[in-house]
Write a protein that holds these residues in place. Structure first.
Motif, PDB file in Angstrom:
ATOM      1  N   LYS A 182       1.175  -1.330  -0.162  1.00 33.64           N
ATOM      2  CA  LYS A 182       0.017   0.129  -0.401  1.00 33.64           C
ATOM      3  C   LYS A 182       0.905   0.978   0.545  1.00 33.64           C
ATOM      4  O   LYS A 182       0.007   2.259  -0.686  1.00 33.64           O
ATOM      5  N   GLU A 183       2.338   0.985   1.120  1.00 36.96           N
ATOM      6  CA  GLU A 183       2.709   2.199   0.358  1.00 36.96           C
ATOM      7  C   GLU A 183       3.383   2.763  -0.468  1.00 36.96           C
ATOM      8  O   GLU A 183       3.729   3.251  -1.358  1.00 36.96           O
ATOM      9  N   LEU A 184       4.290   1.121  -1.328  1.00 40.97           N
ATOM     10  CA  LEU A 184       4.520   1.970  -2.179  1.00 40.97           C
ATOM     11  C   LEU A 184       3.708   1.965  -2.592  1.00 40.97           C
ATOM     12  O   LEU A 184       4.278   2.718  -4.318  1.00 40.97           O
ATOM     13  N   ASP A 185       2.447   1.873  -3.019  1.00 41.15           N
ATOM     14  CA  ASP A 185       2.053   2.561  -4.315  1.00 41.15           C
ATOM     15  C   ASP A 185       1.535   3.811  -4.492  1.00 41.15           C
ATOM     16  O   ASP A 185       1.580   4.120  -5.354  1.00 41.15           O
ATOM     17  N   LYS A 186       1.666   4.009  -3.241  1.00 41.63           N
ATOM     18  CA  LYS A 186       1.128   5.368  -2.890  1.00 41.63           C
ATOM     19  C   LYS A 186       1.965   6.514  -3.278  1.00 41.63           C
ATOM     20  O   LYS A 186       2.207   7.026  -4.184  1.00 41.63           O
ATOM     21  N   LYS A 187       3.673   5.678  -3.149  1.00 42.85           N
ATOM     22  CA  LYS A 187       4.331   7.024  -3.699  1.00 42.85           C
ATOM     23  C   LYS A 187       4.961   6.226  -4.703  1.00 42.85           C
ATOM     24  O   LYS A 187       4.709   7.761  -4.914  1.00 42.85           O
ATOM     25  N   PHE A 188       4.210   5.467  -5.302  1.00 43.74           N
ATOM     26  CA  PHE A 188       4.119   4.903  -7.097  1.00 43.74           C
ATOM     27  C   PHE A 188       3.635   6.160  -7.909  1.00 43.74           C
ATOM     28  O   PHE A 188       3.381   6.951  -8.542  1.00 43.74           O
ATOM     29  N   ASP A 189       2.037   6.483  -7.076  1.00 45.46           N
ATOM     30  CA  ASP A 189       1.237   7.073  -7.503  1.00 45.46           C
ATOM     31  C   ASP A 189       1.533   8.754  -7.251  1.00 45.46           C
ATOM     32  O   ASP A 189       0.867   9.478  -8.353  1.00 45.46           O
ATOM     33  N   GLU A 190       2.377   9.075  -6.359  1.00 44.69           N
ATOM     34  CA  GLU A 190       2.453  10.207  -6.590  1.00 44.69           C
ATOM     35  C   GLU A 190       3.669  10.833  -7.353  1.00 44.69           C
ATOM     36  O   GLU A 190       3.893  11.867  -8.054  1.00 44.69           O
TER      37      GLU A 190
END
Length: 76
Positions: free
Chosen positions: A4-12
């Motif tokens: 979830k943290e990785l996805d958030k970082k990528f999406d940002e």
């Protein structure tokens, strides 16, 4: 790091490269498989002439031309 943290970082739009193990990364359908093809002599001579003109190996010309033809066929 959790997914979830990785996805958030990528999406940002932030870099996640430091969290990836690229030594095991593979592009799908890019594995090589050796094939043997027999060509008439005139084709070999024409391929070699074009390869020399472009300064690349014969195999490169064959791969490029086949890829172009296959891409063209796929879009029809």
């Amino acid at each position: 790091m959790k997914a979830k943290e990785l996805d958030k970082k990528f999406d940002e739009g932030k870099s996640i490269i430091e969290h990836l193990d690229l030594s095991k990364a593979r592009r799908p359908n890019q594995e090589l498989k050796r094939v043997n093809v027999d060509f008439p002599l005139w084709m070999i001579q024409s391929l070699d002439k074009e390869a020399k003109r472009l300064g690349v190996p014969r195999q490169t010309i064959i791969k490029i031309w086949l890829a172009e033809r296959l891409n063209k066929s796929a879009t029809v």
